[in-house]
Write a protein that holds these residues in place. Structure first.
Motif, PDB file in Angstrom:
ATOM      1  N   UNK A 177       0.903  -1.638  -0.149  1.00 53.61           N
ATOM      2  CA  UNK A 177       0.089  -0.014  -0.504  1.00 53.61           C
ATOM      3  C   UNK A 177       0.893   1.480  -0.392  1.00 53.61           C
ATOM      4  N   UNK A 178       2.211   1.274   0.197  1.00 48.75           N
ATOM      5  CA  UNK A 178       2.982   2.147   0.136  1.00 48.75           C
ATOM      6  C   UNK A 178       3.308   2.868  -1.158  1.00 48.75           C
ATOM      7  N   UNK A 179       2.769   2.288  -2.365  1.00 48.08           N
ATOM      8  CA  UNK A 179       3.359   3.156  -3.735  1.00 48.08           C
ATOM      9  C   UNK A 179       2.232   4.180  -3.301  1.00 48.08           C
ATOM     10  N   UNK A 180       0.955   3.527  -3.633  1.00 47.29           N
ATOM     11  CA  UNK A 180      -0.274   4.583  -3.811  1.00 47.29           C
ATOM     12  C   UNK A 180      -0.565   5.798  -2.512  1.00 47.29           C
ATOM     13  N   UNK A 181      -0.115   5.133  -1.678  1.00 46.51           N
ATOM     14  CA  UNK A 181      -0.317   6.435   0.084  1.00 46.51           C
ATOM     15  C   UNK A 181       0.361   7.419  -1.011  1.00 46.51           C
ATOM     16  N   UNK A 182       1.518   6.916  -0.405  1.00 49.73           N
ATOM     17  CA  UNK A 182       3.033   8.168  -1.009  1.00 49.73           C
ATOM     18  C   UNK A 182       2.236   8.407  -1.889  1.00 49.73           C
ATOM     19  N   UNK A 183       2.593   8.008  -3.112  1.00 49.61           N
ATOM     20  CA  UNK A 183       2.085   8.960  -4.583  1.00 49.61           C
ATOM     21  C   UNK A 183       1.044   9.898  -4.474  1.00 49.61           C
ATOM     22  N   UNK A 184      -0.003   9.666  -4.184  1.00 47.58           N
ATOM     23  CA  UNK A 184      -0.973  10.562  -3.794  1.00 47.58           C
ATOM     24  C   UNK A 184      -1.541  11.881  -2.668  1.00 47.58           C
ATOM     25  N   UNK A 185      -0.126  11.088  -1.346  1.00 45.38           N
ATOM     26  CA  UNK A 185      -0.258  12.695  -1.011  1.00 45.38           C
ATOM     27  C   UNK A 185       1.226  13.410  -1.759  1.00 45.38           C
ATOM     28  N   UNK A 186       1.775  12.844  -2.330  1.00 43.56           N
ATOM     29  CA  UNK A 186       2.569  13.631  -2.892  1.00 43.56           C
ATOM     30  C   UNK A 186       2.166  14.704  -4.292  1.00 43.56           C
ATOM     31  N   UNK A 187       1.543  13.957  -4.693  1.00 42.25           N
ATOM     32  CA  UNK A 187       0.963  14.482  -5.749  1.00 42.25           C
ATOM     33  C   UNK A 187      -0.028  16.269  -5.301  1.00 42.25           C
ATOM     34  N   UNK A 188      -0.649  15.786  -4.044  1.00 47.55           N
ATOM     35  CA  UNK A 188      -1.671  16.370  -3.610  1.00 47.55           C
ATOM     36  C   UNK A 188      -1.331  17.903  -3.296  1.00 47.55           C
ATOM     37  N   UNK A 189       0.730  17.463  -2.686  1.00 48.00           N
ATOM     38  CA  UNK A 189       1.718  18.421  -2.006  1.00 48.00           C
ATOM     39  C   UNK A 189       2.057  19.274  -3.404  1.00 48.00           C
ATOM     40  N   UNK A 190       2.441  18.626  -4.341  1.00 53.19           N
ATOM     41  CA  UNK A 190       3.107  19.412  -5.704  1.00 53.19           C
ATOM     42  C   UNK A 190       1.710  19.960  -6.382  1.00 53.19           C
ATOM     43  N   UNK A 191       0.740  19.587  -6.097  1.00 52.39           N
ATOM     44  CA  UNK A 191      -0.144  20.360  -6.524  1.00 52.39           C
ATOM     45  C   UNK A 191      -0.253  21.860  -6.306  1.00 52.39           C
ATOM     46  N   UNK A 192      -0.289  21.907  -5.361  1.00 53.79           N
ATOM     47  CA  UNK A 192       0.011  23.312  -4.462  1.00 53.79           C
ATOM     48  C   UNK A 192       1.103  24.241  -4.038  1.00 53.79           C
ATOM     49  N   UNK A 193       2.367  22.920  -4.000  1.00 54.28           N
ATOM     50  CA  UNK A 193       3.522  24.026  -4.402  1.00 54.28           C
ATOM     51  C   UNK A 193       4.187  23.213  -5.498  1.00 54.28           C
ATOM     52  N   UNK A 194       4.805  22.952  -5.660  1.00 50.28           N
ATOM     53  CA  UNK A 194       5.703  21.954  -6.785  1.00 50.28           C
ATOM     54  C   UNK A 194       6.706  21.912  -6.537  1.00 50.28           C
ATOM     55  N   UNK A 195       7.424  22.971  -5.795  1.00 51.65           N
ATOM     56  CA  UNK A 195       9.125  23.577  -5.834  1.00 51.65           C
ATOM     57  C   UNK A 195       9.529  23.402  -4.044  1.00 51.65           C
ATOM     58  N   UNK A 196       8.032  22.856  -3.313  1.00 48.79           N
ATOM     59  CA  UNK A 196       8.892  23.143  -1.518  1.00 48.79           C
ATOM     60  C   UNK A 196       9.186  21.345  -1.730  1.00 48.79           C
ATOM     61  N   UNK A 197      10.472  21.531  -1.178  1.00 51.14           N
ATOM     62  CA  UNK A 197      11.373  19.592  -1.267  1.00 51.14           C
ATOM     63  C   UNK A 197      10.358  18.745   0.003  1.00 51.14           C
ATOM     64  N   UNK A 198      10.142  17.609   0.111  1.00 53.05           N
ATOM     65  CA  UNK A 198       9.691  16.746   0.588  1.00 53.05           C
ATOM     66  C   UNK A 198      10.558  15.045   0.664  1.00 53.05           C
ATOM     67  N   UNK A 199      10.383  15.371   2.359  1.00 56.53           N
ATOM     68  CA  UNK A 199      11.038  14.587   2.460  1.00 56.53           C
ATOM     69  C   UNK A 199      10.017  13.200   2.886  1.00 56.53           C
ATOM     70  N   UNK A 200      10.526  12.060   3.049  1.00 58.61           N
ATOM     71  CA  UNK A 200       9.038  10.960   2.400  1.00 58.61           C
ATOM     72  C   UNK A 200       9.322   9.810   3.609  1.00 58.61           C
ATOM     73  N   UNK A 201       9.394   9.147   4.605  1.00 60.59           N
ATOM     74  CA  UNK A 201       9.718   7.820   5.106  1.00 60.59           C
ATOM     75  C   UNK A 201       8.128   7.314   5.762  1.00 60.59           C
ATOM     76  N   UNK A 202       8.562   6.129   5.954  1.00 60.78           N
ATOM     77  CA  UNK A 202       7.812   5.836   6.597  1.00 60.78           C
ATOM     78  C   UNK A 202       7.634   5.352   8.112  1.00 60.78           C
TER      79      UNK A 202
END
Length: 254
Positions: A177-202
């Motif tokens: 479930x990790x890829x779907x969950x992560x990519x959904x949140x990443x897409x939402x963040x990028x839609x609001x701010x395409x430049x903000x650095x993202x740190x992904x962890x579980x």
């Protein structure tokens, strides 16, 4: 302390590996978890030697409970700075450290040894107010986003543009479930701010799958005893340095 708004770590496209050395775990869960700031700082220094370029820590009181009290934050940040010179140090501001928001803000306002940054969980009540207090002190803000609710609060926050990065945090969940969950949140963040650095962890079961996905996507990441006690092969890690060394095999494979 890093300049306001500066991550203090990202450089020329190189992935950041942050060591999260303890978290809110009970000290009995692993021999390297300690209420002694000096011992924790030595462990952090080994993690830096293994490749970590930032440290995230939960300052503790004498009983091993997470704390934002000025004396505890000062003791832990000072010990880590002495052991890890030049390495940005971040702390938690989780609601469990002081459930009353005003008390938490008062503690931040009384900090005498300032961390470089602090994590703010945007699904928690009072996140905006805590973030404002941190920025007023010149402390960078990591915006912790666990779910859609936290994302929506961050999206509408007046402090959003001042966050040095977004921390996308996956819960203990099955690897599939990790890829779907992560990519959904990443897409939402990028839609609001395409430049903000993202740190992904579980954490727990999602820790290593999330780290592998971060490496694949070229995102910053973190590892340490806060997120998992085991190596990718499920053996118990000796210390934070062992976890960081394992992470570097994903980030910079031979």
């Amino acid at each position: 302390m890093a300049a306001p708004g500066d991550t203090g770590a990202v450089d020329s496209g190189r992935m950041l590996v942050q060591a999260c050395i303890n978290g809110a775990r009970e000290l009995t869960q692993h021999p390297r978890l300690t209420a002694d700031a000096t011992l924790a700082a030595a462990d952090a220094a080994r993690a830096v030697a293994a490749g970590a370029r930032e440290i995230h820590v939960h300052p503790k009181d004498a009983a091993g409970r997470d704390s934002v009290a000025p004396d505890h934050v000062g003791e832990w940040v000072s010990a880590l700075r002495a052991a890890c010179p030049g390495i940005p140090i971040g702390v938690t501001t989780g609601a469990w450290t002081a459930p009353d928001v005003e008390r938490r803000i008062a503690a931040i306002e009384a900090w005498t040894e300032l961390p470089d940054y602090a994590s703010v969980n945007w699904h928690e009540a009072g996140a905006d107010e805590v973030a404002v207090a941190l920025r007023r002190r010149g402390v960078g803000v990591e915006a912790g986003i666990w779910d859609g609710t936290g994302f929506e609060v961050w999206r509408d926050s007046a402090v959003r543009a001042e966050c040095l990065r977004v921390l996308i945090e996956l819960p203990d969940e099955a690897a599939d479930g990790v890829r779907t969950h992560a990519e959904g949140l990443i897409a939402h963040v990028r839609a609001e701010d395409a430049e903000v650095p993202i740190l992904l962890h579980g954490e727990e079961r999602s820790a290593w799958p999330a780290l592998a996905l971060a490496a694949e996507l070229g995102l910053d990441t973190r590892i340490g005893l806060e997120d998992t006690l085991v190596l990718p092969d499920d053996r118990t890690a000796f210390d934070n340095a062992a976890l960081v060394r394992a992470a570097m095999a994903f980030v910079a494979p031979a």
